[in-house]
Design an enzyme around this catalytic site. Sequence first.
Site, PDB file in Angstrom:
ATOM      1  N   ARG A  55    -104.464  -3.698 -61.724  1.00 24.73           N
ATOM      2  CA  ARG A  55    -103.951  -4.812 -60.336  1.00 24.73           C
ATOM      3  C   ARG A  55    -105.146  -5.738 -60.188  1.00 24.73           C
ATOM      4  NH1 ARG A  55    -102.181  -3.934 -54.470  1.00 24.73           N
ATOM      5  NH2 ARG A  55    -100.459  -5.582 -54.296  1.00 24.73           N
ATOM      6  N   ILE A  81     -98.833 -11.069 -53.866  1.00 21.44           N
ATOM      7  CA  ILE A  81     -98.544 -10.171 -54.928  1.00 21.44           C
ATOM      8  C   ILE A  81     -97.930  -9.008 -54.435  1.00 21.44           C
ATOM      9  CG2 ILE A  81    -100.829  -9.047 -54.916  1.00 21.44           C
ATOM     10  CD1 ILE A  81    -100.615  -8.562 -57.677  1.00 21.44           C
ATOM     11  N   SER A  82     -96.526  -8.474 -54.782  1.00 22.30           N
ATOM     12  CA  SER A  82     -95.950  -7.414 -53.933  1.00 22.30           C
ATOM     13  C   SER A  82     -96.520  -6.286 -54.216  1.00 22.30           C
ATOM     14  CB  SER A  82     -94.567  -7.108 -54.971  1.00 22.30           C
ATOM     15  OG  SER A  82     -93.826  -8.367 -54.766  1.00 22.30           O
ATOM     16  N   THR A  83     -96.373  -5.222 -53.038  1.00 21.40           N
ATOM     17  CA  THR A  83     -96.871  -3.929 -52.796  1.00 21.40           C
ATOM     18  C   THR A  83     -96.574  -3.250 -54.076  1.00 21.40           C
ATOM     19  OG1 THR A  83     -94.812  -3.081 -52.163  1.00 21.40           O
ATOM     20  CG2 THR A  83     -96.399  -3.900 -50.577  1.00 21.40           C
TER      21      THR A  83
END
Length: 238
Positions: A55, A81-83
């Site tokens: 990530r 950016i999503s969890t």
Amino acid sequence: MVLVNAISEKDYIKDSRRRKKEEKEFEKLRKLLVEGLEDIVRDKKVLKAMFRVPRHRFVPEYEQRAAYTDRPLEIGHGQTISTPHTVALMCEILELSEGHKVLEIGTGSGYNAAVMAELVGKTGHIYSVERIEPLVNFARKNLEQMGYDNVTVLLENGSMGYPRYAPYDRIAVTCAAPTIPKALLEQLKPGGIMVIPVGDYSQELIRVKKDSNGNIYKKRKGEVIFVPMLGRHGFPRS
């Protein structure tokens, strides 16, 4: 000249060692993050994919130290950016398999596309649509550096989907729509699954299943928070 080259080589070796050390530290943090997701996501294939995708390579440098916290991170241009737990949950809901052709609405930094690319394998393909050109370039660079040649990032407004490669086995929407766009339902293959957040301030993640006869079935999968979808089938620009 020889002295300069010697110093440069020494600095290169030092920098290379530092980077290797950092990568090992990031790998340890990633392992801990994925272990923490095991209570939320049961699909082992999804968890393995989450571990394989670094990530920290999909966020700006100033956010890298926070890459393995389970929270959204800024990627610029008012986007996030999503969890990690949301990415994992959406992938589990989609039931991704080798060979699937997937449409993603909202590329962002390319992280979600990379995780899905791991799950569909070399025989599958991700077509990811993004409306913000600098993010298209950022995502393409990230995916190329990581070797994901089964992802195509397209500069388009995703509220209309992307009919050129339709129908799709799966559709993943990473921005909240007012309602489920008809265009996306039409581009979903019979037997296909879509996951989409619906709502404005209070959003719900919806699993959409199209049966072999074209009938649509929806199931709520929990409350979420996403940036809004803009465009013809999205929210108006403020």
